[in-house]
Design a protein around this motif. Structure first.
Motif, PDB file in Angstrom:
ATOM      1  N   SER A   9       0.614  -1.212   0.005  1.00  0.00           N
ATOM      2  CA  SER A   9      -0.087  -0.074   0.158  1.00  0.00           C
ATOM      3  C   SER A   9       0.353   1.254  -0.113  1.00  0.00           C
ATOM      4  O   SER A   9       0.375   1.432  -0.879  1.00  0.00           O
ATOM      5  CB  SER A   9      -0.991   0.388   1.694  1.00  0.00           C
ATOM      6  OG  SER A   9      -1.545   1.236   1.533  1.00  0.00           O
ATOM      7  N   GLN A  13       1.467   3.596  -3.066  1.00  0.00           N
ATOM      8  CA  GLN A  13       0.389   5.686  -2.828  1.00  0.00           C
ATOM      9  C   GLN A  13       2.285   6.436  -2.692  1.00  0.00           C
ATOM     10  O   GLN A  13       2.188   7.668  -3.046  1.00  0.00           O
ATOM     11  CB  GLN A  13       0.731   5.879  -1.204  1.00  0.00           C
ATOM     12  CG  GLN A  13      -0.950   5.144  -0.740  1.00  0.00           C
ATOM     13  CD  GLN A  13      -0.565   5.434   1.022  1.00  0.00           C
ATOM     14  OE1 GLN A  13       0.390   5.885   1.508  1.00  0.00           O
ATOM     15  NE2 GLN A  13      -2.056   5.159   1.232  1.00  0.00           N
ATOM     16  N   CYS A  42      -6.822   9.604 -14.853  1.00  0.00           N
ATOM     17  CA  CYS A  42      -7.614  10.183 -13.633  1.00  0.00           C
ATOM     18  C   CYS A  42      -8.670  11.374 -13.980  1.00  0.00           C
ATOM     19  O   CYS A  42      -9.151  10.959 -13.443  1.00  0.00           O
ATOM     20  CB  CYS A  42      -6.029  11.111 -13.396  1.00  0.00           C
ATOM     21  SG  CYS A  42      -4.159  10.460 -12.835  1.00  0.00           S
ATOM     22  N   GLU A  52      -9.917   6.707  -9.905  1.00  0.00           N
ATOM     23  CA  GLU A  52      -9.397   5.585  -8.500  1.00  0.00           C
ATOM     24  C   GLU A  52      -8.488   7.455  -8.120  1.00  0.00           C
ATOM     25  O   GLU A  52      -7.828   7.367  -7.035  1.00  0.00           O
ATOM     26  CB  GLU A  52      -9.019   3.914  -8.365  1.00  0.00           C
ATOM     27  CG  GLU A  52      -8.052   4.144  -7.074  1.00  0.00           C
ATOM     28  CD  GLU A  52      -7.961   2.517  -7.021  1.00  0.00           C
ATOM     29  OE1 GLU A  52      -6.555   2.427  -6.352  1.00  0.00           O
ATOM     30  OE2 GLU A  52      -7.966   1.519  -7.663  1.00  0.00           O
ATOM     31  N   LYS A  53      -7.023   7.250  -9.526  1.00  0.00           N
ATOM     32  CA  LYS A  53      -5.915   7.327  -9.362  1.00  0.00           C
ATOM     33  C   LYS A  53      -6.613   8.704  -9.302  1.00  0.00           C
ATOM     34  O   LYS A  53      -6.118  10.152  -7.773  1.00  0.00           O
ATOM     35  CB  LYS A  53      -5.608   7.369 -10.846  1.00  0.00           C
ATOM     36  CG  LYS A  53      -4.302   6.366 -10.508  1.00  0.00           C
ATOM     37  CD  LYS A  53      -4.512   6.071 -12.072  1.00  0.00           C
ATOM     38  CE  LYS A  53      -2.319   6.497 -11.275  1.00  0.00           C
ATOM     39  NZ  LYS A  53      -1.855   6.652 -12.870  1.00  0.00           N
ATOM     40  N   ARG A  55      -9.435  10.719  -7.891  1.00  0.00           N
ATOM     41  CA  ARG A  55      -9.864  10.878  -6.471  1.00  0.00           C
ATOM     42  C   ARG A  55      -8.562  11.267  -5.743  1.00  0.00           C
ATOM     43  O   ARG A  55      -9.156  11.940  -4.774  1.00  0.00           O
ATOM     44  CB  ARG A  55     -11.057   9.492  -6.251  1.00  0.00           C
ATOM     45  CG  ARG A  55     -12.190  10.398  -6.626  1.00  0.00           C
ATOM     46  CD  ARG A  55     -12.952   8.502  -6.338  1.00  0.00           C
ATOM     47  NE  ARG A  55     -12.911   7.354  -5.904  1.00  0.00           N
ATOM     48  CZ  ARG A  55     -12.910   6.871  -7.026  1.00  0.00           C
ATOM     49  NH1 ARG A  55     -13.850   7.103  -8.339  1.00  0.00           N
ATOM     50  NH2 ARG A  55     -12.662   5.624  -7.166  1.00  0.00           N
ATOM     51  N   LYS A  56      -7.879  10.353  -6.040  1.00  0.00           N
ATOM     52  CA  LYS A  56      -6.668  10.302  -4.511  1.00  0.00           C
ATOM     53  C   LYS A  56      -5.657  11.171  -5.140  1.00  0.00           C
ATOM     54  O   LYS A  56      -5.342  12.069  -4.330  1.00  0.00           O
ATOM     55  CB  LYS A  56      -4.955   9.022  -5.027  1.00  0.00           C
ATOM     56  CG  LYS A  56      -4.618   9.035  -4.161  1.00  0.00           C
ATOM     57  CD  LYS A  56      -3.441   7.774  -4.653  1.00  0.00           C
ATOM     58  CE  LYS A  56      -2.368   7.672  -3.690  1.00  0.00           C
ATOM     59  NZ  LYS A  56      -1.546   6.874  -4.810  1.00  0.00           N
ATOM     60  N   LEU A  57      -5.048  11.791  -6.305  1.00  0.00           N
ATOM     61  CA  LEU A  57      -4.706  13.334  -6.602  1.00  0.00           C
ATOM     62  C   LEU A  57      -5.178  14.643  -6.776  1.00  0.00           C
ATOM     63  O   LEU A  57      -5.817  15.734  -6.711  1.00  0.00           O
ATOM     64  CB  LEU A  57      -4.152  12.884  -7.672  1.00  0.00           C
ATOM     65  CG  LEU A  57      -3.523  11.766  -8.491  1.00  0.00           C
ATOM     66  CD1 LEU A  57      -2.801  11.760  -9.592  1.00  0.00           C
ATOM     67  CD2 LEU A  57      -2.054  12.134  -7.471  1.00  0.00           C
ATOM     68  N   LYS A  58      -6.690  13.564  -6.370  1.00  0.00           N
ATOM     69  CA  LYS A  58      -8.038  15.175  -6.226  1.00  0.00           C
ATOM     70  C   LYS A  58      -7.632  15.916  -7.653  1.00  0.00           C
ATOM     71  O   LYS A  58      -7.194  17.368  -7.616  1.00  0.00           O
ATOM     72  CB  LYS A  58      -7.922  16.228  -5.476  1.00  0.00           C
ATOM     73  CG  LYS A  58      -7.774  15.731  -3.890  1.00  0.00           C
ATOM     74  CD  LYS A  58      -7.798  15.786  -2.459  1.00  0.00           C
ATOM     75  CE  LYS A  58      -7.813  15.358  -1.209  1.00  0.00           C
ATOM     76  NZ  LYS A  58      -7.301  16.004   0.005  1.00  0.00           N
ATOM     77  N   ARG A  92       1.899  15.213  -9.935  1.00  0.00           N
ATOM     78  CA  ARG A  92       0.534  14.985 -10.145  1.00  0.00           C
ATOM     79  C   ARG A  92       0.717  14.589 -11.419  1.00  0.00           C
ATOM     80  O   ARG A  92       0.277  13.712 -11.256  1.00  0.00           O
ATOM     81  CB  ARG A  92       0.376  15.418  -9.230  1.00  0.00           C
ATOM     82  CG  ARG A  92       0.547  16.480  -7.619  1.00  0.00           C
ATOM     83  CD  ARG A  92      -0.505  17.389  -6.935  1.00  0.00           C
ATOM     84  NE  ARG A  92      -1.576  16.894  -7.009  1.00  0.00           N
ATOM     85  CZ  ARG A  92      -2.725  17.563  -7.776  1.00  0.00           C
ATOM     86  NH1 ARG A  92      -2.600  18.706  -8.312  1.00  0.00           N
ATOM     87  NH2 ARG A  92      -4.111  16.891  -7.588  1.00  0.00           N
TER      88      ARG A  92
END
Length: 118
Positions: A9, A13, A42, A52-53, A55-58, A92
């Motif tokens: 995990s 990340q 993204c 998924e990516k 949301r993680k990277l906003k 990013r």
């Protein structure tokens, strides 16, 4: 959570964003460029960033009226060209200046704008 799962995990990340692949200079259809340049990973096919990516990277929701009003065409082109980094300097979004020609960047920026008009 097992130690192996935790390590995996954490590694996931911290993994850098994969650099974009070269998109053939003859590729002019902006939707095709959006797909081939892996923007959909993204930003999603609908531009909402609900992946998924994303949301993680906003990532921004290109369909948002607020985002559309606050973001200039020049800012979109510059972001595509130069990419973005977080406050710590971690990439990013990779830069596409060596992967897309100027016409592709312009067309892609115009395509991104169309998400807010749907």
């Amino acid at each position: 959570m097992s130690l192996a799962a935790l390590a995996l995990s954490l590694a996931f990340q911290q993994a850098p964003t994969a650099p974009p692949e070269q998109v053939a200079p003859g590729t002019q259809d902006p939707k095709e460029v959006f797909t081939k340049a892996k923007c959909v990973a993204c930003h999603g096919e609908d531009g909402r960033g609900d992946t998924e990516k994303g949301r993680k990277l906003k990532v921004p929701d290109f369909t948002s009226a607020k985002w559309s009003e606050e973001t200039t065409d020049k800012e979109i082109r510059e972001t595509i060209r130069n990419g973005t980094k977080d406050k710590k300097g971690k990439v990013r979004m990779p830069a596409f200046k060596s992967k897309l020609n100027q016409e592709q960047i312009r067309a892609l920026a115009e395509y991104v704008r169309t998400f807010s008009r749907k």
